[in-house]
Design an enzyme around this catalytic site. Structure first.
Site, mmCIF file in Angstrom:
data_model
loop_
_atom_site.group_PDB
_atom_site.id
_atom_site.type_symbol
_atom_site.label_atom_id
_atom_site.label_comp_id
_atom_site.label_asym_id
_atom_site.label_seq_id
_atom_site.Cartn_x
_atom_site.Cartn_y
_atom_site.Cartn_z
ATOM 1 N N GLU A 277 -6.271 -0.229 5.069
ATOM 2 C CA GLU A 277 -6.096 1.211 4.952
ATOM 3 C C GLU A 277 -7.086 1.993 5.812
ATOM 4 O O GLU A 277 -8.300 1.765 5.752
ATOM 5 C CB GLU A 277 -6.249 1.630 3.480
ATOM 6 C CG GLU A 277 -6.239 3.123 3.241
ATOM 7 C CD GLU A 277 -4.915 3.770 3.619
ATOM 8 O OE1 GLU A 277 -4.949 4.854 4.229
ATOM 9 O OE2 GLU A 277 -3.851 3.193 3.307
ATOM 10 N N THR B 81 0.693 6.318 6.219
ATOM 11 C CA THR B 81 0.907 4.938 5.773
ATOM 12 C C THR B 81 2.382 4.584 5.709
ATOM 13 O O THR B 81 2.791 3.479 6.074
ATOM 14 C CB THR B 81 0.259 4.716 4.389
ATOM 15 O OG1 THR B 81 -1.161 4.825 4.524
ATOM 16 C CG2 THR B 81 0.605 3.351 3.827
ATOM 17 N N HIS C 162 -9.794 4.903 1.904
ATOM 18 C CA HIS C 162 -8.884 6.031 2.075
ATOM 19 C C HIS C 162 -9.668 7.319 1.881
ATOM 20 O O HIS C 162 -10.562 7.390 1.037
ATOM 21 C CB HIS C 162 -7.752 5.937 1.041
ATOM 22 C CG HIS C 162 -6.585 6.854 1.295
ATOM 23 N ND1 HIS C 162 -6.698 8.231 1.263
ATOM 24 C CD2 HIS C 162 -5.287 6.585 1.584
ATOM 25 C CE1 HIS C 162 -5.519 8.763 1.527
ATOM 26 N NE2 HIS C 162 -4.646 7.788 1.726
ATOM 27 N N ASP D 177 -3.464 0.739 9.462
ATOM 28 C CA ASP D 177 -2.228 1.522 9.412
ATOM 29 C C ASP D 177 -2.300 2.831 10.188
ATOM 30 O O ASP D 177 -1.327 3.256 10.798
ATOM 31 C CB ASP D 177 -1.796 1.776 7.965
ATOM 32 C CG ASP D 177 -2.826 2.569 7.167
ATOM 33 O OD1 ASP D 177 -4.014 2.571 7.532
ATOM 34 O OD2 ASP D 177 -2.432 3.177 6.148
#
Length: 691
Positions: free
Chosen positions: A261, A305, A421, A480
């Site tokens: 992530e 994402t 994140h 991503d």
């Protein structure tokens, strides 16, 4: 001077005067916010003039509606309309700060699928100066409440509001004409919302976006099989043979997709406070058994994402507005990796430590053909197990491993981490590296969550080795999307020890890791330019899966003579020789702006631009028209969504039944005994309980 003051005061005490004052305040406010809150890439006197002009037509038109009202209603409606537009402006300021884009109707329609855990993010984004979006309303209300400006209840001549509306329409026509002259095909070929706002303004963009959304809906209803021919012909004419040296080297192997992530390439080998931020991933990156790509770019749009997942498993680009997983994931026909591999004997599963509805995964995964979706419902839920957008990575990967060991082999398993994140929060007991010192709160916590993610990856890879799964599997890692947006250039420059960080630097900053790790694989660092759109054909070639009649816009990253033009969702691109950002060309090797081009260079960059525009446009048509319903590759069976269920009880019952039927999961091969005793983690939340 006194007479002038009296004239101004008398004029403001008229309905028309108050309207004019409200328009001027709103115009100035909007223009200043355009300059200070958005990065619209204004170049040249014409674009500067249009940015100054474009708030006027829509402000006249919208506030002018109130002039048609009688008496006090006119003032009330004027304030209400101004408040609505100010709220919309405020919302876009917040959204743009982290996503460098504007809110769209499609995105808002899917907001219920992405709104989980957004509270902390929004609080972290807001700045006091953002509330200047409401400054004009505050001024008007104070002036009216203090009776410095008096309400005029007299009737206006009917011609006045009509004339104002006409002036607004003519002004918009002039604005649009000048914009089209400066940017040909502004409303027909652009993939970047910044262009529309720069040339026509935020309110005009919102109308354009709504019209485009309605048109898209009509396209799907009117599409037929003939629309697929153009797409199929383009794909076939540009299809390249894969690299035969790597064809089938991973045939029959399990496939792990490890979703890193918000993980950017610059983190590889990056040190802070004399400490490697990602030592485990660094080791994998440099391993002789890993194919690592150092010019691999994220290509996401608003879907972030969701766009990355779409490209990874379908080789289709995300949409210019919103997320296709949300808008089309439930209803569209797809020919995705889980279905392709599932029809070849693979057990397919996705693992995510958040609610199943996030990005509409619980519906989209059925369309893609996932056998199992192990969402947050499948894991133990304790208060300190979660942070930000779901389970902490160390706990998530450990709990996911319990289901991995039960999957019949070969399997295709995607594990989506979330701790790294925005807003990069991590409790103190899990912090094992100091924050950076850029002074930007968004940037400084990034190394802490990235370090934590790296530790979690290291623990999971140790378990694969302990169980012997490492010898039976190919493990693919990918970042991503960017973790730090273009709105933090000063902090990034300081972080990377650069004097400056411009638009070119930001385009290069979109590199994310892509690594293929497998015992015995002929690895090394590959310098080809590619992106997420190229992952699926690369994987299929490694697995020895025939892939010569599918609708995929990517190419095998290992294929010889492949095009190395990497398309960004807004129509920009990066390639080994040229990079295009906001209509400006740069030499990729030096970062210098391209001056006059030779005829040969001009032809080359035009070919690159045309290729990017064509592929984005055709991919959009596939999704918005649901064109894959009209085409089926040889041997591929259409996914029947009703055959899939992610109900926990039903899924686990089905998994146990498959285990005892096939008897080839690693747990069944271990005499139906768990191998979780081999999983070791230092997660403080778990070690207290004996890990």
């Amino acid at each position: 001077m006194k007479n002038l003051k009296n004239r101004i005061t008398n004029f403001l005490n008229t309905k028309l005067g108050f309207f004019a004052f409200a328009v001027i305040l709103c115009w100035i406010k909007t223009y200043l916010i355009y300059l200070t809150k958005f990065n619209l890439g204004v170049h040249g006197s014409m674009q500067a003039f249009l940015l100054l002009l474009n708030p006027i037509p829509t402000t006249l038109l919208l506030l002018g509606i109130a002039i048609y009202m009688k008496g006090r209603k006119s003032y009330v409606y004027m304030i209400i309309i101004d408040l609505i537009t100010a709220t919309w402006l405020f919302a876009n300021i917040l959204y743009y700060r982290e996503f460098s884009d504007f809110l769209t109707l499609t995105l808002m329609k899917g907001s219920s699928s992405v709104s989980n855990n957004l509270g902390k993010s929004i609080l972290g984004i807001i700045k006091p100066t953002d509330f200047l979006a409401f400054i004009d309303i505050l001024i008007l209300v104070i002036l009216l409440a203090a009776k410095i400006i008096k309400i005029d209840i007299s009737k206006l001549n009917k011609r006045i509001p009509t004339t104002i509306t006409a002036i607004a329409v003519v002004a918009f026509g002039i604005n649009l004409t000048l914009a089209q002259q400066d940017r040909s095909g502004l409303l027909t070929r652009t993939f970047d919302n910044n262009y529309i706002v720069k040339y026509l303004g935020l309110n005009s963009f919102s109308v354009y976006d709504a019209a485009k959304a309605a048109k898209t809906s009509a396209v799907k209803a009117n599409a037929d099989s003939s629309d697929m021919n153009t797409v199929k012909n383009y794909i076939n004419n540009n299809r390249l043979p894969s690299n035969v040296q790597y064809t089938g080297v991973a045939k029959g192997k399990n496939v792990f997709i490890i979703h890193l992530e918000s993980f950017q390439q610059f983190l590889i080998d990056f040190k802070w406070d004399n400490q490697e931020v990602t030592p485990n991933i660094n080791k994998l990156y440099h391993s002789k058994s890993t194919l690592s790509f150092d010019n691999f770019f994220n290509q996401v749009g608003q879907g972030k994402t969701a766009d990355a997942e779409l490209m990874l498993e379908n080789s289709l680009f995300g949409l210019p507005e919103g997320a296709a997983m949300v808008t089309d994931g439930t209803s569209n026909t797809f020919q995705a990796a889980p279905a392709i591999l599932g029809q070849r004997g693979y057990t397919t599963a996705s693992f995510h430590g958040d609610v199943p509805s996030f990005w509409n995964r619980d519906n989209t995964y059925k369309s893609w053909g996932y056998d199992y979706f192990f969402s947050s419902k499948y894991y133990k839920d304790k208060k300190d197990y979660n942070i930000g957008y779901g389970m902490k990575d160390k706990i998530f990967l450990r709990d996911a491993a319990n289901y991995v060991q039960q999957l019949p082999q070969p399997f295709y398993a995607k594990l989506i981490t979330v701790t790294n994140h925005y807003p990069y929060l991590l409790d103190k007991k899990n912090q094992t590296i100091q924050k950076t010192n850029t002074g930007d709160s968004t940037v400084d916590g990034y190394v802490q969550t990235a370090h934590y993610l790296d530790q979690a990856v290291g623990e999971f890879m140790d378990w694969l080795q302990a169980t012997g799964l490492d010898k039976k599997s190919v493990v693919i890692f990918y970042g991503d999307h960017y973790g730090i947006s273009a709105n933090h250039k000063k902090a990034v420059a300081k972080l990377l020890n650069k004097k400056d960080f411009d638009n070119f630097d930001n385009a290069q900053f979109q590199r994310v890791p892509f690594m293929i790790h497998m015992n015995g694989l002929q690895g090394g660092i590959n310098h080809t330019y590619g992106g997420e759109i190229d992952v699926l054909p690369t994987i299929l070639n490694l697995l020895g899966v025939k892939n010569d009649d599918t609708i995929q816009f990517g190419t095998d990253l290992l294929a010889p003579k492949r095009s190395e033009v990497v398309a960004f969702r807004n129509g920009d691109f990066v390639a080994p020789d040229f990079t295009k950002v906001n209509g400006t060309y740069y030499y990729t090797k030096t970062g210098e702006t391209v001056g006059s081009l030779t005829p040969e260079q001009q032809q080359k960059v035009e070919q690159m631009s045309n290729r990017v525009d064509t592929e984005l446009s055709l991919s959009d048509k596939v999704i918005t028209g649901d064109l894959l319903r009209f085409y089926k590759p040889k041997g591929f069976q259409k996914v029947v969504k009703k055959d899939y269920s992610y109900n926990k009880n039903k899924s686990l019952k089905r998994l146990r039944k498959q285990n005892h039927l096939k008897k080839n999961s690693i747990m069944m091969q271990n005499h139906d005994k768990s191998l979780m005793n081999l999983y070791h983690t230092d997660a403080p939340e778990l070690t207290k309980q004996g890990g």
